[in-house]
Scaffold this motif. Structure first.
Motif, PDB file in Angstrom:
ATOM      1  N   UNK A 132      32.568  31.175  38.092  1.00 27.62           N
ATOM      2  CA  UNK A 132      31.728  32.340  38.345  1.00 27.62           C
ATOM      3  C   UNK A 132      32.415  33.601  37.842  1.00 27.62           C
ATOM      4  N   UNK A 133      31.677  34.707  37.878  1.00 26.83           N
ATOM      5  CA  UNK A 133      32.244  36.020  37.554  1.00 26.83           C
ATOM      6  C   UNK A 133      31.856  37.015  38.644  1.00 26.83           C
ATOM      7  N   UNK A 134      32.566  38.149  38.668  1.00 28.92           N
ATOM      8  CA  UNK A 134      32.234  39.271  39.550  1.00 28.92           C
ATOM      9  C   UNK A 134      32.147  40.540  38.711  1.00 28.92           C
ATOM     10  N   UNK A 135      31.307  41.510  39.122  1.00 30.00           N
ATOM     11  CA  UNK A 135      31.217  42.776  38.389  1.00 30.00           C
ATOM     12  C   UNK A 135      32.310  43.753  38.822  1.00 30.00           C
ATOM     13  N   UNK A 188      40.304  40.688  48.517  1.00 26.38           N
ATOM     14  CA  UNK A 188      39.831  42.074  48.540  1.00 26.38           C
ATOM     15  C   UNK A 188      39.119  42.384  47.233  1.00 26.38           C
ATOM     16  N   UNK A 189      37.881  42.827  47.333  1.00 26.98           N
ATOM     17  CA  UNK A 189      37.053  43.098  46.154  1.00 26.98           C
ATOM     18  C   UNK A 189      36.750  44.585  46.015  1.00 26.98           C
ATOM     19  N   UNK A 190      36.723  45.052  44.780  1.00 23.90           N
ATOM     20  CA  UNK A 190      36.088  46.325  44.440  1.00 23.90           C
ATOM     21  C   UNK A 190      35.212  46.022  43.229  1.00 23.90           C
ATOM     22  N   UNK A 191      33.879  46.129  43.436  1.00 25.41           N
ATOM     23  CA  UNK A 191      32.930  45.723  42.399  1.00 25.41           C
ATOM     24  C   UNK A 191      31.830  46.763  42.256  1.00 25.41           C
ATOM     25  N   UNK A 192      31.083  46.620  41.172  1.00 22.62           N
ATOM     26  CA  UNK A 192      29.909  47.464  40.927  1.00 22.62           C
ATOM     27  C   UNK A 192      28.807  47.042  41.892  1.00 22.62           C
TER      28      UNK A 192
END
Length: 204
Positions: A132-135, A188-192
């Motif tokens: 998968x991917x993340x923005x 920990x995520x920081x995404x659009x």
């Protein structure tokens, strides 16, 4: 001259039981899944300036962690402890906290709105996520077990007590539990925030 070897019924039964046990273990492993549990999140319009790091702190109580959380801080209870995750410049501190780790710099992203999210993930040895991917990007801190992240850049291993910064937004990845004990990790995520949080992908 042909030599005929006769196996006793006891040997044959033992062999069948062993093969059945392997098949059962494989079936159980295939039925288990990589667990993903969001424990905290918030949306913000602007990120702090400069290179950013995730700071992980422990607090005696959730109320104290929530009180210490600023605009980019997320408090949660995981694995019997109270945590505060703060995205900000390197070298920050929170009053009353016991610092666990500071991880970064986080690959930068640009968006009109950002989602900060903390996931508690893991499972028994052998389980893995789909590709998968993340923005945006994720940062890992392993509590128990061993985590593997496979990307086009290769495979990275993270043991208990260790941390790792992920790759830039849109990187295909597969995350797995690869140790001899159950994996328990904080991510920990920081995404659009304007794009889907996760998108199926293929590994190049």
């Amino acid at each position: 001259m042909v030599r005929i070897v006769r196996l006793s019924s006891r040997v044959l039964i033992a062999g069948i039981v062993a093969i059945s046990g392997l098949s059962l273990s494989a079936s159980i492993a295939s039925a288990q899944k990589f667990e993903i549990k969001p424990v905290a999140e918030k949306k913000i319009k602007q990120l702090p300036a400069g290179p950013l790091f995730w700071r992980i702190d422990n607090f005696p109580t959730l109320t104290q962690a929530q009180t210490a959380a600023g605009p980019t801080g997320l408090a949660a209870e995981v694995a019997g402890k109270v945590w505060l995750f703060t995205l900000g410049p390197k070298g920050g501190s929170s009053p009353g906290a016991s610092k666990v780790a500071e991880i970064g710099p986080v690959p930068p992203i640009t968006a009109s709105e950002y989602l900060l999210r903390i996931n508690n993930t893991g499972g028994p040895p052998g389980v893995k996520t789909p590709v998968h991917t993340h923005p945006g990007t994720e940062t890992f801190y392993v509590l128990t077990g061993r985590l593997d992240q496979k990307t086009p850049h290769g495979v990275t291993h993270v043991e208990a007590g260790q941390s790792m910064v992920g790759h830039e937004a849109g990187t295909p990845m597969e995350v797995s539990s690869s140790g001899t004990s159950d994996l328990n990790a904080l991510v920990m995520f920081v995404v659009d925030a304007t794009n889907p949080f996760s998108t199926p992908a293929k590994m190049p």
